[in-house]
Scaffold this motif. Sequence first.
Motif, PDB file in Angstrom:
ATOM      1  N   LYS A 108     107.812  17.651  77.277  1.00 11.79           N
ATOM      2  CA  LYS A 108     108.573  17.090  76.158  1.00 11.79           C
ATOM      3  C   LYS A 108     107.836  15.920  75.525  1.00 11.79           C
ATOM      4  CE  LYS A 108     113.153  18.418  77.843  1.00 11.79           C
ATOM      5  NZ  LYS A 108     114.459  17.941  78.413  1.00 11.79           N
ATOM      6  N   GLY A 109     107.015  15.227  76.294  1.00  9.76           N
ATOM      7  CA  GLY A 109     106.300  14.065  75.774  1.00  9.76           C
ATOM      8  C   GLY A 109     105.032  14.377  75.014  1.00  9.76           C
ATOM      9  N   LEU A 110     104.628  15.659  74.974  1.00  7.20           N
ATOM     10  CA  LEU A 110     103.401  16.043  74.275  1.00  7.20           C
ATOM     11  C   LEU A 110     103.649  16.243  72.786  1.00  7.20           C
ATOM     12  CD1 LEU A 110     102.034  18.748  76.761  1.00  7.20           C
ATOM     13  CD2 LEU A 110     101.346  16.344  76.616  1.00  7.20           C
ATOM     14  N   THR A 111     102.591  16.059  71.997  1.00  4.38           N
ATOM     15  CA  THR A 111     102.672  16.403  70.577  1.00  4.38           C
ATOM     16  C   THR A 111     102.498  17.906  70.416  1.00  4.38           C
ATOM     17  OG1 THR A 111     100.285  16.194  70.206  1.00  4.38           O
ATOM     18  CG2 THR A 111     101.622  14.180  70.006  1.00  4.38           C
ATOM     19  N   ASP A 112     102.831  18.422  69.243  1.00  2.00           N
ATOM     20  CA  ASP A 112     102.666  19.850  68.983  1.00  2.00           C
ATOM     21  C   ASP A 112     101.204  20.266  69.114  1.00  2.00           C
ATOM     22  OD1 ASP A 112     105.358  20.116  68.529  1.00  2.00           O
ATOM     23  OD2 ASP A 112     105.211  20.037  66.335  1.00  2.00           O
ATOM     24  N   GLU A 113     100.299  19.392  68.655  1.00  2.00           N
ATOM     25  CA  GLU A 113      98.869  19.704  68.750  1.00  2.00           C
ATOM     26  C   GLU A 113      98.429  19.778  70.208  1.00  2.00           C
ATOM     27  OE1 GLU A 113      94.509  17.769  67.597  1.00  2.00           O
ATOM     28  OE2 GLU A 113      96.344  16.905  66.775  1.00  2.00           O
ATOM     29  N   GLU A 114      98.901  18.844  71.018  1.00  2.00           N
ATOM     30  CA  GLU A 114      98.541  18.843  72.436  1.00  2.00           C
ATOM     31  C   GLU A 114      99.083  20.086  73.141  1.00  2.00           C
ATOM     32  OE1 GLU A 114      98.367  13.998  73.187  1.00  2.00           O
ATOM     33  OE2 GLU A 114     100.250  15.119  73.419  1.00  2.00           O
ATOM     34  N   ARG A 115     100.292  20.472  72.815  1.00  2.00           N
ATOM     35  CA  ARG A 115     100.882  21.668  73.421  1.00  2.00           C
ATOM     36  C   ARG A 115     100.077  22.918  73.064  1.00  2.00           C
ATOM     37  NH1 ARG A 115     107.258  20.534  71.887  1.00  2.00           N
ATOM     38  NH2 ARG A 115     107.599  18.809  73.359  1.00  2.00           N
ATOM     39  N   ALA A 116      99.748  23.050  71.792  1.00  2.00           N
ATOM     40  CA  ALA A 116      98.987  24.222  71.347  1.00  2.00           C
ATOM     41  C   ALA A 116      97.623  24.275  72.023  1.00  2.00           C
ATOM     42  CB  ALA A 116      98.840  24.202  69.829  1.00  2.00           C
ATOM     43  N   ALA A 117      96.989  23.131  72.166  1.00  2.00           N
ATOM     44  CA  ALA A 117      95.662  23.092  72.788  1.00  2.00           C
ATOM     45  C   ALA A 117      95.735  23.485  74.255  1.00  2.00           C
ATOM     46  CB  ALA A 117      95.065  21.698  72.638  1.00  2.00           C
ATOM     47  N   VAL A 134      98.036  25.352  75.799  1.00  2.00           N
ATOM     48  CA  VAL A 134      98.337  26.781  75.931  1.00  2.00           C
ATOM     49  C   VAL A 134      97.087  27.601  75.663  1.00  2.00           C
ATOM     50  CG1 VAL A 134      99.634  28.709  74.939  1.00  2.00           C
ATOM     51  CG2 VAL A 134     100.796  26.550  75.428  1.00  2.00           C
ATOM     52  N   SER A 135      96.283  27.165  74.705  1.00  2.00           N
ATOM     53  CA  SER A 135      95.070  27.897  74.333  1.00  2.00           C
ATOM     54  C   SER A 135      93.970  27.751  75.379  1.00  2.00           C
ATOM     55  CB  SER A 135      94.567  27.411  72.979  1.00  2.00           C
ATOM     56  OG  SER A 135      93.346  28.028  72.641  1.00  2.00           O
ATOM     57  N   LEU A 136      93.786  26.526  75.879  1.00  2.00           N
ATOM     58  CA  LEU A 136      92.661  26.247  76.758  1.00  2.00           C
ATOM     59  C   LEU A 136      92.981  26.423  78.235  1.00  2.00           C
ATOM     60  CD1 LEU A 136      91.322  23.043  74.948  1.00  2.00           C
ATOM     61  CD2 LEU A 136      90.304  25.320  74.901  1.00  2.00           C
ATOM     62  N   ARG A 137      94.229  26.182  78.633  1.00  2.00           N
ATOM     63  CA  ARG A 137      94.623  26.295  80.033  1.00  2.00           C
ATOM     64  C   ARG A 137      95.896  27.123  80.189  1.00  2.00           C
ATOM     65  NH1 ARG A 137      92.963  23.215  84.039  1.00  2.00           N
ATOM     66  NH2 ARG A 137      93.924  24.945  85.180  1.00  2.00           N
ATOM     67  N   PRO A 138      95.898  28.362  79.706  1.00  2.00           N
ATOM     68  CA  PRO A 138      97.125  29.162  79.803  1.00  2.00           C
ATOM     69  C   PRO A 138      97.539  29.424  81.243  1.00  2.00           C
ATOM     70  CG  PRO A 138      95.260  30.536  79.166  1.00  2.00           C
ATOM     71  CD  PRO A 138      94.803  29.113  79.062  1.00  2.00           C
ATOM     72  N   ASP A 139      96.554  29.518  82.148  1.00  2.00           N
ATOM     73  CA  ASP A 139      96.890  29.766  83.546  1.00  2.00           C
ATOM     74  C   ASP A 139      97.678  28.612  84.141  1.00  2.00           C
ATOM     75  OD1 ASP A 139      94.609  28.200  83.173  1.00  2.00           O
ATOM     76  OD2 ASP A 139      93.796  28.701  85.160  1.00  2.00           O
ATOM     77  N   ALA A 140      97.310  27.378  83.788  1.00  2.00           N
ATOM     78  CA  ALA A 140      97.998  26.207  84.319  1.00  2.00           C
ATOM     79  C   ALA A 140      99.386  26.054  83.698  1.00  2.00           C
ATOM     80  CB  ALA A 140      97.170  24.949  84.067  1.00  2.00           C
ATOM     81  N   VAL A 141      99.477  26.193  82.391  1.00  2.00           N
ATOM     82  CA  VAL A 141     100.766  26.026  81.704  1.00  2.00           C
ATOM     83  C   VAL A 141     101.750  27.101  82.141  1.00  2.00           C
ATOM     84  CG1 VAL A 141     101.915  26.016  79.463  1.00  2.00           C
ATOM     85  CG2 VAL A 141      99.710  24.868  79.738  1.00  2.00           C
ATOM     86  N   GLY A 142     101.283  28.338  82.244  1.00  2.00           N
ATOM     87  CA  GLY A 142     102.171  29.437  82.604  1.00  2.00           C
ATOM     88  C   GLY A 142     102.750  29.335  83.995  1.00  2.00           C
ATOM     89  N   ALA A 143     102.090  28.567  84.859  1.00  2.00           N
ATOM     90  CA  ALA A 143     102.541  28.449  86.244  1.00  2.00           C
ATOM     91  C   ALA A 143     103.457  27.255  86.484  1.00  2.00           C
ATOM     92  CB  ALA A 143     101.327  28.340  87.170  1.00  2.00           C
ATOM     93  N   LEU A 144     103.734  26.453  85.455  1.00  2.00           N
ATOM     94  CA  LEU A 144     104.479  25.208  85.642  1.00  2.00           C
ATOM     95  C   LEU A 144     105.984  25.445  85.565  1.00  2.00           C
ATOM     96  CD1 LEU A 144     102.393  22.620  83.587  1.00  2.00           C
ATOM     97  CD2 LEU A 144     102.654  22.723  86.073  1.00  2.00           C
ATOM     98  N   ASP A 145     106.664  25.366  86.699  1.00  2.00           N
ATOM     99  CA  ASP A 145     108.123  25.438  86.707  1.00  2.00           C
ATOM    100  C   ASP A 145     108.683  24.223  85.979  1.00  2.00           C
ATOM    101  OD1 ASP A 145     108.420  27.800  88.357  1.00  2.00           O
ATOM    102  OD2 ASP A 145     107.672  26.586  90.008  1.00  2.00           O
TER     103      ASP A 145
END
Length: 384
Positions: free
Chosen positions: A26-35, A37-48
Motif C-alpha cells: 500500500k505504501g508503494l507508488t504506482d510506478e514502483e508497483r509496476a516495476a 511486478v515486471s522485474l520481480r514477478p516471482d517475489a511479488v506473486g509469492a507474497l501473502d
Amino acid sequence: AGKKYLDSLPQPPKDGSPKDNAAWWKGLTDEERAALVSLRPDAVGALDGVPSAVRDEANRVVFDETRARQQLELNSIPKPPANEWTWITAGGYPAKVHTDEWMEWHRKYGDRYEYLNKSLHGMQDIQKRFDATGTNGLPEAYLLGFSAEGDGRAIVANGNPDTADHQAVYVPGTTSDLNGIGGDVDRMVNLWSAARSEADGKTVSTITWLGYDAPDDVVKDAPFEHYAYDGAPAFTRFLDGLEASHSGDTPPHRTVIGHSYGTTLIGAAAEKGTLNADDVVLAGSPGVKVSHATEMDVPKGHVWNEEAKGDAVPDIGRWGHGGDWFVIPSDPEFGANQLTTDTEGHSGYWNPGSDSLKNQALVVTGNGADAPLKPPPDPWAHVK
C-alpha cells in the motif's frame, strides 16, 4: 542497470507477516508497483497479503515464462526410440526386455523427459481453467501461487477472494502435484457452482491450495506426519494473507476444506498455529493429529466431517494420524458434525449434483445449520 534500478526500489519486508506485506504494498507508488511486478514477478506473486489481482498478474508472468522455457527444453530432447522392447531367451524361456537403444536414451534423457511432460501437463490444465472463464457463469481465475520446482506448487482461485463474501480454501491430499492439479481445480469449480446456488446472491471464491509438498505414495509416504507439519506454516500464512488483502465492506466468511492427507495438514496447522477460519470441512480424513473438534481452532460446532460409504482411508489412516487413542473426525467422540453423503469411495465428495457436494456448499455459504447430519450411532446396536 536493471539490477541497480531494482535495488533502488523499496524491498518487501524481510520475513514479513501478511499484514507487513500488505502495508508495504500500500505504501508503494504506482510506478514502483509496476516495476516490481515486471522485474520481480516471482517475489511479488509469492507474497501473502498482497492483493490477489496483483499476485495473479505476477504469477501469470512466471507461469508463461516457465511454460515456454520448459516447452523449448522438451522440444530439444530427442523423442524416445520407437523400438522400446525386444525379446531375448533367458533360461530357455522368452523374455521381453528394453532395447539397448532405449536404455541409452532413458539413461540420458528419461527422468528429465518425464518431469517436463508432467509439469507441462499440469500447466495445460491450469490454462484450461483460465480459458474456461465465462463458461456457465464461471468467474475469472486468479493464480495466487505457482512454481514448477520439484513436484510443483499451484494456488488457483475461482473468483477474487479479496472481494468475496464467502471464501473456501481446499487442501488436497496424498499424490497431489502439479501434474494432477486439473482434478483438484475441477473440484473447486464444482464447489463454486454448488455454493453459488446457496449463497443468496452473495459472492463466493473457492481456492485450490497446493502450496505444500504432499506425500507421493500412499504406502511409503502418507503414514508420515512431517508432510503435514512442514506444510502447515505456509497454509497458516496464506489464510492470514486472505485476511490482510480482503477489501470488502465486511469481513469474509472463510471455510477451510481438506481431503485425505489434506485434512491432516489442516489439523497440524490448527495444533501448531492459529487457523484463520470460521468453518472446517474434512472429507475422507485419516486423522487430524488432534483428538477433538474443539482443538481445531474454529468456533464450537463449526467442524464438519464427511465419510462416504466404502472410503477405507479413515479407518486405515487413524493408526498414523489419529489423536489420542487413535480418534479421527469420523468417530462420535471427536465431536464433529457428521454430514450425510451419497457418494461412494474416497474421491467422490465433489461429484456434481451430489448431496456430498451440496452439504459442503451449505457450510461454505454459512448455511451449515441447514445441512443434514447422519444420525448418531446406536449404542445398543451390538445387542440388537
